[in-house]
Motif scaffolding. Structure first.
Motif, PDB file in Angstrom:
ATOM      1  N   GLU A  13      39.805  50.640  -0.894  1.00 53.35           N
ATOM      2  CA  GLU A  13      38.758  49.686  -1.264  1.00 53.35           C
ATOM      3  C   GLU A  13      38.802  49.394  -2.762  1.00 53.35           C
ATOM      4  OE1 GLU A  13      33.943  49.219  -1.247  1.00 53.35           O
ATOM      5  OE2 GLU A  13      34.869  50.115   0.534  1.00 53.35           O
ATOM      6  N   ARG A  14      38.982  50.432  -3.567  1.00 49.68           N
ATOM      7  CA  ARG A  14      39.081  50.223  -5.023  1.00 49.68           C
ATOM      8  C   ARG A  14      40.262  49.314  -5.367  1.00 49.68           C
ATOM      9  NH1 ARG A  14      37.003  55.341  -5.236  1.00 49.68           N
ATOM     10  NH2 ARG A  14      39.016  56.398  -5.147  1.00 49.68           N
ATOM     11  N   ALA A  15      41.373  49.478  -4.685  1.00 49.56           N
ATOM     12  CA  ALA A  15      42.557  48.662  -4.963  1.00 49.56           C
ATOM     13  C   ALA A  15      42.289  47.189  -4.662  1.00 49.56           C
ATOM     14  CB  ALA A  15      43.747  49.166  -4.150  1.00 49.56           C
ATOM     15  N   VAL A  16      41.651  46.904  -3.554  1.00 54.69           N
ATOM     16  CA  VAL A  16      41.341  45.503  -3.214  1.00 54.69           C
ATOM     17  C   VAL A  16      40.285  44.966  -4.174  1.00 54.69           C
ATOM     18  CG1 VAL A  16      40.442  43.937  -1.442  1.00 54.69           C
ATOM     19  CG2 VAL A  16      42.018  45.794  -0.802  1.00 54.69           C
ATOM     20  N   ARG A  17      39.289  45.768  -4.476  1.00 48.78           N
ATOM     21  CA  ARG A  17      38.267  45.315  -5.425  1.00 48.78           C
ATOM     22  C   ARG A  17      38.865  45.028  -6.807  1.00 48.78           C
ATOM     23  NH1 ARG A  17      32.978  45.401  -3.789  1.00 48.78           N
ATOM     24  NH2 ARG A  17      32.547  46.540  -1.862  1.00 48.78           N
ATOM     25  N   ALA A  18      39.925  45.737  -7.176  1.00 53.33           N
ATOM     26  CA  ALA A  18      40.587  45.457  -8.454  1.00 53.33           C
ATOM     27  C   ALA A  18      41.167  44.042  -8.447  1.00 53.33           C
ATOM     28  CB  ALA A  18      41.681  46.479  -8.727  1.00 53.33           C
ATOM     29  N   ALA A  19      41.702  43.615  -7.319  1.00 55.13           N
ATOM     30  CA  ALA A  19      42.204  42.238  -7.213  1.00 55.13           C
ATOM     31  C   ALA A  19      41.036  41.257  -7.307  1.00 55.13           C
ATOM     32  CB  ALA A  19      42.973  42.047  -5.913  1.00 55.13           C
ATOM     33  N   TRP A  20      39.934  41.569  -6.621  1.00 56.64           N
ATOM     34  CA  TRP A  20      38.742  40.709  -6.701  1.00 56.64           C
ATOM     35  C   TRP A  20      38.291  40.580  -8.153  1.00 56.64           C
ATOM     36  CZ3 TRP A  20      34.813  42.698  -2.469  1.00 56.64           C
ATOM     37  CH2 TRP A  20      35.332  42.463  -1.191  1.00 56.64           C
ATOM     38  N   GLU A  21      38.223  41.717  -8.853  1.00 58.43           N
ATOM     39  CA  GLU A  21      37.720  41.725 -10.225  1.00 58.43           C
ATOM     40  C   GLU A  21      38.668  41.020 -11.188  1.00 58.43           C
ATOM     41  OE1 GLU A  21      34.624  42.362 -11.035  1.00 58.43           O
ATOM     42  OE2 GLU A  21      34.374  42.741  -8.889  1.00 58.43           O
ATOM     43  N   LEU A  70      50.639  37.058   0.263  1.00 58.03           N
ATOM     44  CA  LEU A  70      49.429  36.241   0.208  1.00 58.03           C
ATOM     45  C   LEU A  70      49.509  35.156   1.272  1.00 58.03           C
ATOM     46  CD1 LEU A  70      49.069  35.854  -3.651  1.00 58.03           C
ATOM     47  CD2 LEU A  70      47.761  37.353  -2.142  1.00 58.03           C
ATOM     48  N   LEU A  71      48.357  34.737   1.777  1.00 52.97           N
ATOM     49  CA  LEU A  71      48.324  33.657   2.752  1.00 52.97           C
ATOM     50  C   LEU A  71      47.144  32.747   2.483  1.00 52.97           C
ATOM     51  CD1 LEU A  71      45.910  34.333   4.937  1.00 52.97           C
ATOM     52  CD2 LEU A  71      47.599  35.844   5.870  1.00 52.97           C
ATOM     53  N   LEU A  72      47.236  31.556   3.034  1.00 50.84           N
ATOM     54  CA  LEU A  72      46.180  30.548   2.899  1.00 50.84           C
ATOM     55  C   LEU A  72      45.775  30.061   4.278  1.00 50.84           C
ATOM     56  CD1 LEU A  72      47.675  28.286   0.076  1.00 50.84           C
ATOM     57  CD2 LEU A  72      45.811  29.921  -0.160  1.00 50.84           C
ATOM     58  N   PHE A  73      44.469  29.874   4.452  1.00 50.00           N
ATOM     59  CA  PHE A  73      43.932  29.210   5.632  1.00 50.00           C
ATOM     60  C   PHE A  73      43.224  27.953   5.150  1.00 50.00           C
ATOM     61  CE2 PHE A  73      43.661  33.728   6.972  1.00 50.00           C
ATOM     62  CZ  PHE A  73      44.417  33.657   8.128  1.00 50.00           C
ATOM     63  N   PRO A  74      43.348  26.847   5.865  1.00 47.95           N
ATOM     64  CA  PRO A  74      42.611  25.650   5.454  1.00 47.95           C
ATOM     65  C   PRO A  74      41.103  25.881   5.540  1.00 47.95           C
ATOM     66  CG  PRO A  74      43.883  25.258   7.469  1.00 47.95           C
ATOM     67  CD  PRO A  74      44.135  26.662   7.052  1.00 47.95           C
ATOM     68  N   SER A 139      49.658  40.276 -11.302  1.00 47.34           N
ATOM     69  CA  SER A 139      49.544  41.451 -12.171  1.00 47.34           C
ATOM     70  C   SER A 139      48.719  42.573 -11.530  1.00 47.34           C
ATOM     71  CB  SER A 139      48.901  41.050 -13.501  1.00 47.34           C
ATOM     72  OG  SER A 139      47.559  40.663 -13.296  1.00 47.34           O
ATOM     73  N   VAL A 140      48.270  42.372 -10.294  1.00 47.50           N
ATOM     74  CA  VAL A 140      47.446  43.372  -9.604  1.00 47.50           C
ATOM     75  C   VAL A 140      48.157  43.752  -8.307  1.00 47.50           C
ATOM     76  CG1 VAL A 140      45.173  43.919  -8.686  1.00 47.50           C
ATOM     77  CG2 VAL A 140      45.387  42.222 -10.500  1.00 47.50           C
ATOM     78  N   ALA A 141      48.942  44.785  -8.357  1.00 51.82           N
ATOM     79  CA  ALA A 141      49.706  45.194  -7.175  1.00 51.82           C
ATOM     80  C   ALA A 141      48.854  46.080  -6.269  1.00 51.82           C
ATOM     81  CB  ALA A 141      50.958  45.944  -7.596  1.00 51.82           C
ATOM     82  N   LEU A 142      48.884  45.776  -4.983  1.00 56.36           N
ATOM     83  CA  LEU A 142      48.246  46.660  -4.008  1.00 56.36           C
ATOM     84  C   LEU A 142      49.234  47.762  -3.636  1.00 56.36           C
ATOM     85  CD1 LEU A 142      46.481  44.151  -1.582  1.00 56.36           C
ATOM     86  CD2 LEU A 142      45.430  45.602  -3.314  1.00 56.36           C
ATOM     87  N   PRO A 143      48.731  48.931  -3.251  1.00 52.51           N
ATOM     88  CA  PRO A 143      49.633  49.988  -2.793  1.00 52.51           C
ATOM     89  C   PRO A 143      50.378  49.553  -1.522  1.00 52.51           C
ATOM     90  CG  PRO A 143      47.338  50.741  -2.839  1.00 52.51           C
ATOM     91  CD  PRO A 143      47.342  49.314  -3.226  1.00 52.51           C
TER      92      PRO A 143
END
Length: 165
Positions: A13-21, A70-74, A139-143
């Motif tokens: 959760e911290r890793a994903v939140r780092a991307a959010w932040e 990464l992915l995109l949804f319309p 610049s924010v790598a997930l594990p």
């Protein structure tokens, strides 16, 4: 709308939140801007108007998930949902099918064979913001793996979360 979701362990959760932040720090759209107590990184397993809280599942919870690209949804003209896709390996596929057996009634896009599991990073960013968002996220790598902590049932009408064992 209701959903059944995989939730992450504290490190994941911290890793994903780092991307959010990182997106917030760059003044870009991000799930990190949603301050609701129930806003947490998750992978939606199924969603639908009438999903009940299941009493359990007939397949084991996967211990971890593997993020991919990464992915995109319309999400309307000039807008998308930006997320990190999740690899559907055998344990995740088996658990996903078990969720649908325990809680039928999911929308078509959440059914086995149609499902695109992901961790949402931002909802409805403008297309013009996407290049900068990609730059920031590089610049924010997930594990390589993200630990799974459990399952929750989200009820959007009552804005309540119920843990599912």
């Amino acid at each position: 709308m209701r959903s059944i979701e995989l939730v992450l362990d504290p490190d994941a959760e911290r890793a994903v939140r780092a991307a959010w932040e990182a997106l917030v720090a760059a003044d870009l759209p991000s799930m990190g801007r949603h301050t609701s107590e129930t806003n947490a990184p998750h992978v939606t397993l199924t969603a639908g108007e009438t999903l009940v809280v299941p009493s359990g599942f007939d397949a084991p919870l996967p211990p971890s998930i593997r993020p991919a690209g990464l992915l995109l949804f319309p999400a309307g003209p000039g807008r998308h949902v930006l997320g990190v896709s999740v690899v559907v390996d055998r344990p995740l596929a088996a658990f996903h099918e078990a969720v649908h057996r325990a809680a039928p009634g999911g929308v078509d896009t959440s059914l086995p064979g149609r499902w695109a599991p992901h961790l949402t990073l931002a909802r409805r960013p403008r297309d013009v913001d996407l290049p900068r968002m990609l730059e920031v996220l590089s610049s924010v790598a997930l594990p390589e793996t993200l630990g799974v902590a459990g399952v929750r049932h989200w009820d959007g009408e009552t804005t309540t979360v119920t843990p599912v064992s």
